[in-house]
Design an enzyme around this catalytic site. Structure first.
Site, short mmCIF file in Angstrom:
data_model
loop_
_atom_site.label_atom_id
_atom_site.label_comp_id
_atom_site.label_asym_id
_atom_site.label_seq_id
_atom_site.Cartn_x
_atom_site.Cartn_y
_atom_site.Cartn_z
N CYS A 1 0.85 -1.19 0.00
CA CYS A 1 0.00 0.00 0.00
C CYS A 1 0.88 1.25 0.00
O CYS A 1 1.77 1.39 0.84
CB CYS A 1 -0.89 -0.05 1.24
SG CYS A 1 -1.37 1.55 1.88
N GLU A 2 0.64 2.12 -0.96
CA GLU A 2 1.53 3.28 -1.08
C GLU A 2 1.27 4.34 -0.01
O GLU A 2 2.09 5.23 0.18
CB GLU A 2 1.43 3.89 -2.49
CG GLU A 2 0.13 4.57 -2.81
CD GLU A 2 0.11 5.12 -4.24
OE1 GLU A 2 0.93 4.69 -5.06
OE2 GLU A 2 -0.74 5.97 -4.51
N HIS A 3 0.16 4.25 0.69
CA HIS A 3 -0.11 5.23 1.74
C HIS A 3 0.61 4.90 3.04
O HIS A 3 0.90 5.78 3.83
CB HIS A 3 -1.61 5.31 2.02
CG HIS A 3 -2.38 5.89 0.87
ND1 HIS A 3 -3.73 5.63 0.66
CD2 HIS A 3 -1.99 6.71 -0.12
CE1 HIS A 3 -4.12 6.29 -0.42
NE2 HIS A 3 -3.09 6.94 -0.91
N HIS A 4 0.85 3.60 3.29
CA HIS A 4 1.45 3.18 4.56
C HIS A 4 2.69 2.32 4.41
O HIS A 4 3.31 1.95 5.41
CB HIS A 4 0.41 2.41 5.39
CG HIS A 4 -0.83 3.19 5.69
ND1 HIS A 4 -1.97 3.11 4.92
CD2 HIS A 4 -1.10 4.10 6.65
CE1 HIS A 4 -2.89 3.92 5.40
NE2 HIS A 4 -2.40 4.54 6.45
N GLN B 1 -5.04 -0.55 -4.44
CA GLN B 1 -5.77 -1.68 -5.02
C GLN B 1 -6.61 -1.25 -6.22
O GLN B 1 -6.70 -1.97 -7.22
CB GLN B 1 -6.65 -2.33 -3.94
CG GLN B 1 -7.35 -3.58 -4.47
CD GLN B 1 -8.16 -4.29 -3.41
OE1 GLN B 1 -7.87 -4.20 -2.21
NE2 GLN B 1 -9.20 -4.99 -3.83
N HIS C 1 -5.77 -5.74 3.60
CA HIS C 1 -4.79 -4.68 3.77
C HIS C 1 -4.27 -4.65 5.20
O HIS C 1 -5.06 -4.50 6.14
CB HIS C 1 -5.42 -3.32 3.44
CG HIS C 1 -5.74 -3.15 1.99
ND1 HIS C 1 -5.07 -2.26 1.19
CD2 HIS C 1 -6.63 -3.80 1.19
CE1 HIS C 1 -5.56 -2.33 -0.04
NE2 HIS C 1 -6.50 -3.26 -0.07
N CYS D 1 -2.69 -2.35 6.57
CA CYS D 1 -2.92 -1.02 7.18
C CYS D 1 -4.31 -0.92 7.78
O CYS D 1 -4.57 -0.06 8.61
CB CYS D 1 -2.65 0.10 6.19
SG CYS D 1 -3.67 0.07 4.71
ZN ZN Z 1 -2.69 1.66 3.51
#
Ligand code: ZN
Length: 185
Positions: free
Chosen positions: A76-79, A117, A145, A147
């Site tokens: 996941c590119e956010h976390h 995703q 996920h 995260c």
């Molecule tokens: Zn994430």
């Protein structure tokens, strides 16, 4: 190509920032371990699936091709935490087909990069449209996920499902229903 040395320095700094001692025994090799691991799990950065989907075979009159349950691991590119699950990849050929293992390879190219995703699902479908020029393509991704499981709302086991349809799959409800039936949904 990843810059190993830069990743090692960054991980050392990250550990220090967390309040850890990067020189203690268990952590001493961690920066270089992570740098090597990142080369593998982010190997898709800047790549296209051309080498896998570029070689096609002619197969006139072929019906829907579905490769279901392609297991993938992405980040996941956010976390920068993993998300992983299964991709179900289908297309309705217009004379051109591709080796079945190549569909899984194409999924891997897009999974091995910092990713969302939703984007992963669309990129796979768009690559099929681009390289195979089929009548249509449809992709469903089901993933968990980390995260979501480890932090925030803490919902382990929750599956995120994304679906993208292109061409005749976008136009014809019956085809989408056939896809869901074949996937077992
Ligand atoms: Zn994430």
């Amino acid at each position: 190509m990843a810059d190993r040395e830069k990743i090692e320095r960054a991980v050392t700094l990250l550990l220090e920032g967390m309040g850890e001692d990067p020189s203690r025994e268990g952590l001493a090799e961690t920066p270089s371990r992570i740098a090597r691991m990142y080369e593998e799990i982010f190997a898709g950065i800047g790549k296209t699936p051309e080498s896998y989907l570029g070689k096609t075979f002619s197969a006139e009159g072929s019906g829907m091709v579905l490769e279901k349950g392609i297991v993938f691991y992405s980040t996941c590119e956010h976390h920068l935490l993993p998300f992983y699950g299964k991709a179900h990849v289908a297309y309705l050929p217009d004379g051109k087909v591709v080796g079945l293992s190549k569909l899984a390879r194409a999924v891997e190219v897009y999974a091995r990069r910092p990713q969302l995703q939703e984007r992963l699902t669309a990129q796979i479908a768009d690559a099929l449209m681009e390289y195979l020029q089929p009548k249509g393509a449809m992709v469903m991704v089901e993933a968990e996920h980390m995260c979501m499981a480890m932090r925030g709302i803490k919902k382990p086991g929750a599956q995120t499902v994304t679906v993208v349809s292109r061409g005749v799959f976008a136009e014809e409800k019956e085809l989408r229903e056939e896809f869901f039936q074949m996937v077992g949904r």
